[in-house]
Every structure is written in C-alpha cells, then in structure tokens.
Design an enzyme around this catalytic site. Structure first.
Site: not given
Ligand code: GDP
Ligand code: MN
Length: 432
Positions: A153, A241
């Site tokens: 991530y 993101e």
C-alpha cells in the site's frame, strides 16, 4: 426519496472533504475541511500517472459491453482485468444490482469480458464505501492483467498535523488494508516530506525497504515513489493512493489501482484536470448548486437550512436535532455572496418537496447581511414562497438587513440567535 443514513454520511464525508485517508484516520483526530475535493475515475488518474512516468498496465475504457469486448480483443493480452469505474474503493469485494459479484474480474477470454461488462454497465455497484444502493457504473476499464506476487500500500497525502505532505505505506496492501491498519498499526510506515526540499532519495529508499521491496526492486520502487510524489505536487493533489502498489513475478513494480484527489483551490491552474470532472456521480441538484458556487447536501428531514460555512451548517443541523426537528438539507453559501446566489439558493431549497420550513442562519463576517436580506425578499416574492421562513442574521450590516426584512411586508420570522431560530423553525413545522 429519503436517502438512507449511510448515504447521507457518505455524502457528508465527500462533500465536506471530511475524509482523511483510512490510514491517517487511525492515528489522528478527524479533520474537517470545508470544501469538496475533486475526484477522478481510476482510468483518468492512471492516464495522468502514465503520462508522468509512473508504471500502470495498458488499458482501454469502454461504456458498452460491445466496446469492452472489442477493447479486450484489441489489448491482445495473455490475461485481462475488467474493472468497474466508480469513485468509491472496495470494488473488488463489491456487488452489482445485476447480481454479479465483484467489480474487478480477471479472465483470459475476451468474450467473458463482454459478458461480464454487460452485467456491470448500467447497474449499480455497492461496496463498503458506497451508499447501500450502490453507485451506477457508466464505464469499465479493460486492462492487461499482470500476475501479482506481492501487494503493498502506498499513499501520499497532505497532512495538516505534519504541515505538509506525508508518504504512508504498508508492506501488506490489497483489499484488506483497513484491517491491517487496525490490527497491525506497526505495519504502517510514514515519511514526512519537507515541501520546500522535496522528497529525499533516502526517504524514497527507506519507504521502498519498509514496503518489502528487495534487491533491484527496491530501486525501482523508490523511483516510482519519487515519480508519484512529483506528480502529486505537479497536479496539486491532496491525496494519491495506490493500493495495490504491487510487484510482479517478472520483477516489475506496478501501480495496480489509483485514487487521486485534487485541491479545489488549485482549479485555476489545473484547468485540464478539472475539465475531466464528469460529475456523473453527483446528485443533479448538487451540480445545479455548484453552478452558482453553492454547496448542497440533501438530508432526510423537513427543515431546509441555508447557511454560510460548513461549521455553521453542522451547528445548525445539530441544533435543529436538539430541538426535536430534522434538517431536510443544507445549502452552504460560502464567502463572497451575490444577491443572485441567494435567489438561486432559495430556488434549490424549495425545489425539494420534503421541505416544510426554511431556516436561514447567516453569520456575516465577510458576508454583508443586507445583500442576503435583499436576496431573501426578492426570492420570497418571485418564488411565491409557500413555507414558513425563519431568518437569523448576525454580523456586518445586520441592522440594515433587519430593516429590509421587517419593511418587506413578507411573513418572515426573525430570530435573535441560533437557538431561537431552531426553536421557531421546529415550531413552524409542528404547527402544520
Ligand atoms: P478496489 O477493490 O476498488 O481497491 O480495486 P483494485 O483495483 O485494487 O482491485 C482489487 C484487487 O484485484 C486488487 O487488490 C488485486 O488483488 C486484484 N487485481 C487488480 N488488478 C489485477 C491484475 O492486473 N492482476 C491480478 N492478478 N490481480 C489484480
Ligand atoms: Mn484498490
């Protein structure tokens, strides 16, 4: 139609940009910023990324099953990934109103892409980030699938508590990142970036290492992180993101997903990006409000609230609740107000059949109350207002404003403060 509580909450979060990214939310108090942040669809974000040297898969976009099939053939890939395009995340585990499960599908057969796209386009996709009824899918992305050996991530965001950009990463990315953040916060890594100095090689390297990239992959990941940071700055993003920020068995670091939010205050210098905002996921009334620089949020009750500023909007909603009423919506007028905006605001507020009373709560700091008062009287006359109107004005030029209202001959109830305004508007609805 009454929207469910979850939908309301989502709208509030989105419209007030009360949305610290998941990971940041775990460690900091929630922050409220009274503005909307432009979101783009994944395919639009990925185009920006690939134009700036960030590695994404080859892809096409389709808005019909036939086009999706053609795109799948044209890709000529060993395997294809088909992805519904909506602004919310969690698509992988989402469900369509057609019954199809999963907003992300892998297949080797282009014909399967066509069949799946048929069950996606035109249907609602519900994920844990959408309202219960889901969001309509208008487009799908047809991309070359790559094998993923590891999902990490990575996010870059503007973080008020650090007064600048922060890199946030975890070696355990993928669809369960929220759980990782909750159960293994030690697996969330941060790097604060000095916005003047920019990202340092050592920071990009350290993040790459923390994400678990080894050997030559470490340099590749660090290079991608730096490119993502430079893109973040260049496009005035508030958040980039990438989840998963993955690696392939062939030794490639690839951004498999992309979510970028933009700072609305930068619209003047990011015209090309803001022109991509298709607004198709907004309520029509929100778009109508936006034309006049007004922010509209629909709620479930019957008292319309006309306010200036997100904070005052929240306070107004709360005090209506405390007095036993329920807000039907609120419309935020913002700062530099023109009389015509007030008129449009009333038009929008009264267009909602649920509305049985209107509460105006304006605190005139920058706003001149007399302009508001003139707007109100004009709107009342021209729209032949049928519901009770309670007005609380305070601040700049308030005496002139009160004279305008009381001399208008219109049935307007004045209130001395917020509490009084809430009581009077709740009472006016109860009387009916
Ligand atoms: P989200 O659920 O909305 O976050 O959508 P994503 O684009 O992140 O896709 C969900 C999941 O599908 C990812 O976490 C991956 O596990 C998987 N996925 C997406 N693209 C690919 C791909 O090209 N290859 C493989 N093997 N899996 C993929
Ligand atoms: Mn994702």
């Amino acid at each position: 139609m009454a929207s469910p509580v979850a939908a309301q909450a989502r709208k509030l979060l989105r419209d007030l940009a009360l949305r610290p990214p998941l990971l940041a939310a775990r460690s900091q108090a929630v922050q409220l910023t009274p503005r909307r942040w432009l979101n783009l669809q994944e395919y639009q974000s990925k185009k920006l990324m690939s134009d700036n040297g960030v590695k994404v898969q080859r892809f096409f976009v389709a808005d019909s099953a036939k086009e999706a099939l053609e795109a799948a053939k044209r890709l000529n890939a060993k395997e294809i990934v088909l992805k519904a395009q909506i602004l919310a995340g969690g698509r992988g585990k989402g469900v369509f109103s057609s019954g199809l499960k999963g907003g992300v599908h892998l297949t080797k057969d282009p014909h399967v892409v066509g069949q799946l796209a048929k069950q996606m386009i035109g249907y609602n996709l519900a994920t844990k980030q959408t309202p219960k009824e889901g969001v309509k899918v208008n487009k799908v992305m047809v991309a070359e699938a790559l094998d993923i050996s590891r999902e990490t991530y990575l996010a870059i965001l503007m973080d008020r508590s650090c007064n600048g950009p922060v890199l946030v990463g975890s070696p355990q990315g993928g669809v369960d990142i929220e759980e990782v953040a909750a159960s293994n916060p030690e697996l969330i890594f941060k790097e604060e970036i000095d916005i003047i100095e920019g990202i340092k090689d050592s920071q990009a390297q350290r993040m790459a290492e923390n994400l678990g990239f080894l050997g030559p992959l470490k340099n590749q990941a660090a290079d991608q992180i730096k490119k993502l940071y430079n893109l973040f700055l260049k496009i005035d993003a508030t958040q980039v993101e990438v989840n998963p920020f993955g690696e392939t068995p062939e030794g490639q670091v690839v951004c498999f997903d992309a979510k970028i939010n933009f700072d609305d205050n930068a619209e003047f210098r990011q015209k090309d990006i803001f022109a991509m905002d298709d607004k198709s996921e907004n309520e029509p009334i929100e778009n109508e409000a936006a034309k006049y620089d007004l922010k509209y949020i629909g709620l479930d009750g019957n008292i319309a609230c006309f306010v200036n500023g997100a904070g005052l909007a929240m306070a107004t909603c709360d005090i209506i609740f405390l007095n036993g009423g329920k807000p039907a919506n609120f419309l935020d007028l913002g700062g530099g107000v023109k009389e015509a905006q007030v008129y449009q605001a009333f038009k929008l507020l009264t267009a909602d059949p649920k509305v049985e009373a209107i509460l105006v709560n304006i605190f005139g700091g920058i706003v001149n109350c007399a302009i508001i008062a003139n707007g109100i009287t004009k709107a009342c006359r021209e729209l032949e207002l049928k519901v009770p109107l309670v007005v609380r004005l305070e601040g700049t030029n308030v005496h002139e404003a009160q004279n305008i209202l009381s001399n208008s001959g219109l049935p307007i109830t004045s209130a001395v403060d917020l509490e009084d305004a809430a009581k009077k508007s709740v009472a006016s609805v109860a009387k009916k």
